[in-house]
Design a protein around this motif. Structure first.
Motif, mmCIF file in Angstrom:
data_model
loop_
_atom_site.group_PDB
_atom_site.id
_atom_site.type_symbol
_atom_site.label_atom_id
_atom_site.label_comp_id
_atom_site.label_asym_id
_atom_site.label_seq_id
_atom_site.Cartn_x
_atom_site.Cartn_y
_atom_site.Cartn_z
ATOM 1 N N VAL A 272 0.868 -1.179 0.000
ATOM 2 C CA VAL A 272 0.000 0.000 0.000
ATOM 3 C C VAL A 272 0.908 1.234 0.000
ATOM 4 N N MET A 273 0.946 1.920 -1.126
ATOM 5 C CA MET A 273 1.876 3.066 -1.267
ATOM 6 C C MET A 273 1.165 4.362 -0.883
ATOM 7 N N ALA A 274 1.099 4.627 0.420
ATOM 8 C CA ALA A 274 0.470 5.873 0.865
ATOM 9 C C ALA A 274 1.490 7.003 0.954
ATOM 10 N N ALA A 275 2.766 6.697 0.737
ATOM 11 C CA ALA A 275 3.797 7.737 0.846
ATOM 12 C C ALA A 275 3.651 8.758 -0.277
ATOM 13 N N ALA A 276 3.984 9.991 0.049
ATOM 14 C CA ALA A 276 4.027 11.051 -0.970
ATOM 15 C C ALA A 276 5.462 11.104 -1.484
ATOM 16 N N ALA A 278 8.605 11.999 -3.987
ATOM 17 C CA ALA A 278 9.089 13.067 -4.874
ATOM 18 C C ALA A 278 9.364 12.478 -6.248
ATOM 19 N N ASP A 279 8.805 13.107 -7.265
ATOM 20 C CA ASP A 279 9.032 12.609 -8.624
ATOM 21 C C ASP A 279 10.430 12.971 -9.120
ATOM 22 N N TYR A 280 11.023 14.008 -8.512
ATOM 23 C CA TYR A 280 12.357 14.451 -8.959
ATOM 24 C C TYR A 280 13.302 14.573 -7.764
ATOM 25 N N ASN A 310 12.987 10.633 -10.525
ATOM 26 C CA ASN A 310 13.118 9.466 -9.643
ATOM 27 C C ASN A 310 12.434 8.263 -10.278
ATOM 28 N N PRO A 311 12.838 7.055 -9.887
ATOM 29 C CA PRO A 311 12.107 5.885 -10.392
ATOM 30 C C PRO A 311 10.688 5.867 -9.841
ATOM 31 N N ASP A 312 9.773 5.253 -10.573
ATOM 32 C CA ASP A 312 8.403 5.079 -10.086
ATOM 33 C C ASP A 312 8.353 3.759 -9.320
ATOM 34 N N ILE A 313 8.164 3.853 -8.016
ATOM 35 C CA ILE A 313 8.285 2.662 -7.161
ATOM 36 C C ILE A 313 7.185 1.652 -7.470
ATOM 37 N N LEU A 314 5.959 2.154 -7.649
ATOM 38 C CA LEU A 314 4.856 1.225 -7.943
ATOM 39 C C LEU A 314 5.068 0.517 -9.279
ATOM 40 N N ALA A 315 5.553 1.267 -10.261
ATOM 41 C CA ALA A 315 5.802 0.647 -11.570
ATOM 42 C C ALA A 315 6.899 -0.407 -11.431
ATOM 43 N N VAL A 332 -1.612 -1.299 -4.142
ATOM 44 C CA VAL A 332 -2.554 -0.190 -3.951
ATOM 45 C C VAL A 332 -1.787 1.124 -4.035
ATOM 46 N N GLY A 333 -2.302 2.044 -4.838
ATOM 47 C CA GLY A 333 -1.662 3.353 -4.940
ATOM 48 C C GLY A 333 -2.576 4.443 -4.403
ATOM 49 N N PHE A 334 -1.997 5.594 -4.124
ATOM 50 C CA PHE A 334 -2.751 6.775 -3.715
ATOM 51 C C PHE A 334 -2.500 7.863 -4.736
ATOM 52 N N ALA A 335 -3.486 8.662 -5.003
ATOM 53 C CA ALA A 335 -3.262 9.766 -5.913
ATOM 54 C C ALA A 335 -3.773 11.036 -5.267
ATOM 55 N N ALA A 336 -2.856 11.914 -4.966
ATOM 56 C CA ALA A 336 -3.247 13.222 -4.440
ATOM 57 C C ALA A 336 -3.315 14.151 -5.636
ATOM 58 N N GLU A 337 -4.505 14.577 -5.967
ATOM 59 C CA GLU A 337 -4.671 15.408 -7.163
ATOM 60 C C GLU A 337 -5.214 16.769 -6.760
ATOM 61 N N THR A 338 -4.950 17.758 -7.573
ATOM 62 C CA THR A 338 -5.522 19.087 -7.299
ATOM 63 C C THR A 338 -6.583 19.454 -8.340
ATOM 64 N N ALA A 347 -6.367 6.932 -15.125
ATOM 65 C CA ALA A 347 -5.177 6.754 -15.970
ATOM 66 C C ALA A 347 -4.020 6.204 -15.138
ATOM 67 N N LYS A 348 -3.887 6.707 -13.912
ATOM 68 C CA LYS A 348 -2.790 6.278 -13.028
ATOM 69 C C LYS A 348 -2.939 4.800 -12.660
ATOM 70 N N LEU A 349 -4.167 4.391 -12.398
ATOM 71 C CA LEU A 349 -4.444 2.984 -12.047
ATOM 72 C C LEU A 349 -3.923 2.055 -13.154
ATOM 73 N N ARG A 351 -1.769 2.868 -15.635
ATOM 74 C CA ARG A 351 -0.342 3.053 -15.899
ATOM 75 C C ARG A 351 0.520 2.270 -14.908
ATOM 76 N N LYS A 352 0.067 2.205 -13.649
ATOM 77 C CA LYS A 352 0.897 1.572 -12.617
ATOM 78 C C LYS A 352 0.483 0.127 -12.359
ATOM 79 N N GLY A 353 -0.464 -0.376 -13.130
ATOM 80 C CA GLY A 353 -0.881 -1.775 -12.993
ATOM 81 C C GLY A 353 -1.408 -2.102 -11.601
#
Ligand code: CTP
Length: 418
Positions: A272-276, A278-280, A310-315, A332-338, A347-349, A351-353
């Motif tokens: 369960v990837m609830a961590a936020a 950093a993409d970079y 950064n690498p995509d951990i879920l991918a 399980v992924g989390f998506a914090a969107e604005t 789309a994220k679901l 993309r990350k399988g």
């Protein structure tokens, strides 16, 4: 999960006895039936009336009281109990329990109970550390009791040492965890939950971080623990207190989080990837603190940080699961969107399988970083979407595991078939 559980709380004669009144109150508020048994010496510190007022049930003190009620009740109490907690447990009662004595109501009930036994010793540190007490505790642990280690701090004598009864939240967590291990729907499962935010260093004193508090991840970890799962939390930067009763690995950067997460997946049933995350990250963090006017500056006094992805951990978890045949790993992924929450989430679901994606709109004031509530939608791999109302994060965590538990069973049954 405490609703309707029958908990017997044994209180011995130690100064920490007063703290147990708060625990009994919290247990009753959570819907548990609490029977309190006081030793003769406990009554020197707290009265039976305190506890009966809180539990709304009779409190047992003297095995030999004239009505015969207590003597008649000890077997029934033992049979009905889902758990016996003894707190504070004094050196004397620990010794009596270790050697199977039954010379008062509490020790008699303890012999009649087959449910899990939790012992929370609290005493002066010399008494706790005495070889006799330690040997008695070992004996009890060998017979299956769980010993809740006393905490260090100021003791009744004024000295500082190990011997303090842990606070109510720690005792409650131990109770929930123990009950979960006995009857929870995640018994035998190993789950990995990531929580908090990553920090990417700029130089030795600065970093790029985010507002994640760790609250949602910790609520998920606590819920998994309470349902009996062996739970590993991989935590980045957090402001919420660490959940007791779970294994914790601390990390700072995304690369550290990636390494710790992938290493934990071989025997996991769920990630369960609830961590936020950093993409970079800064491509070349400075070895020394960047000073104004230093060589790192551009000619015009501005400073440029070059970021690399950064690498995509879920991918990577998905690729690892596929490469190693980890077919039972639910992700399980989390998506914090604005903005555009639904479209981005779906789309994220894909993309990350993922098997489940929990999406929330962090631009809503009561939802997202640092607040205790969250309003999320659950996106499933089969296209279903479940929209939940604004709820406490603990409640969101409960619903997520309600949905995941059958998914985990299905997937592991599937794994066995193959
Ligand atoms: N995540 C991850 N590895 C990353 C970034 C994010 O595993 N490098 C995980 C997060 O923990 C979360 C999910 O992916 O569970 C979605 O995170 P989010 O930041 O919303 O997704 P991104 O992949 O960064 O997508 P975007 O930048 O388009 O929002």
């Amino acid at each position: 999960m405490l609703e309707g559980k029958h908990i017997v709380v044994g209180v011995c004669g130690g100064i920490a006895a007063y703290k147990v009144a708060d625990l009994v109150s919290k247990l009753c508020q959570a819907g548990a039936l609490v029977d309190v048994v006081l030793t003769e010496h406990a009554e020197q510190f707290v009265s039976a009336l305190t506890f009966s007022a809180l539990s709304q049930r009779p409190v047992y003190t003297n095995l030999w009281e004239p009505t015969g009620e207590a003597a008649a009740r000890h077997i029934a109490l033992g049979q009905a109990a889902d758990l016996l907690l003894i707190a504070p447990a004094t050196a004397n009662t620990i010794a009596r329990l270790a050697h199977g004595l039954a010379d008062d109501m509490l020790t008699t009930v303890a012999l009649a109970i087959t449910a899990p036994l939790l012992i929370a010793p609290a005493m002066e540190s010399q008494m706790y550390q005495h070889p006799a007490t330690q040997a008695n505790l070992r004996l009890l642990a060998e017979r299956g009791a769980t010993i809740i280690a006393p905490e260090s701090g100021r003791l009744a004598s004024g000295e500082v040492g190990q011997g303090r009864l842990p606070e109510t939240p720690t005792l409650l967590a131990q109770i929930r965890w123990t009950l979960g291990r006995a009857t929870g729907d995640l018994v035998g499962r190993r789950v990995v939950v990531t929580a908090g935010g990553t920090r990417e260093p700029i130089d030795p004193v600065r970093y790029i971080g985010n507002h994640s508090s760790g609250l949602m991840g910790f609520a998920l970890a606590e819920e998994a623990r309470d349902r009996g799962a062996e739970t590993l939390v991989i935590a980045g930067a957090v402001s919420a207190p660490m959940p007791p009763g779970v294994e914790v690995i601390r990390v700072e950067t995304t690369l550290e989080l990636r390494d710790a997460t992938l290493a934990a997946l071989a025997d996991a049933d769920a990630l369960v990837m609830a961590a936020a995350v950093a993409d970079y990250r800064v491509e070349h963090p400075a070895a020394h603190k960047i000073k104004k006017g230093s060589a790192e500056e551009n000619g015009d006094g501005s400073l440029t940080l070059r970021l690399t992805q950064n690498p995509d951990i879920l991918a990577e978890a998905q690729a690892l699961a596929e490469a190693n045949g980890l077919t039972g790993l639910t992700r399980v992924g989390f998506a914090a969107e604005t903005h555009d929450v639904e479209r981005n989430a779906a789309a994220k679901l894909r993309r990350k399988g993922l098997h489940l994606l929990v999406a929330n709109d962090v631009s809503q004031p009561a939802s997202g970083f640092g607040v205790s509530t969250n309003q999320v939608s659950l996106f499933y791999a089969d296209g279903r979407v479940e929209r939940l109302p604004l709820l406490p994060k603990t409640e969101v965590a409960r619903i997520i595991w309600d949905r995941l538990a059958p998914l985990l069973s299905e997937r592991s049954a599937d794994k066995v078939k193959r």
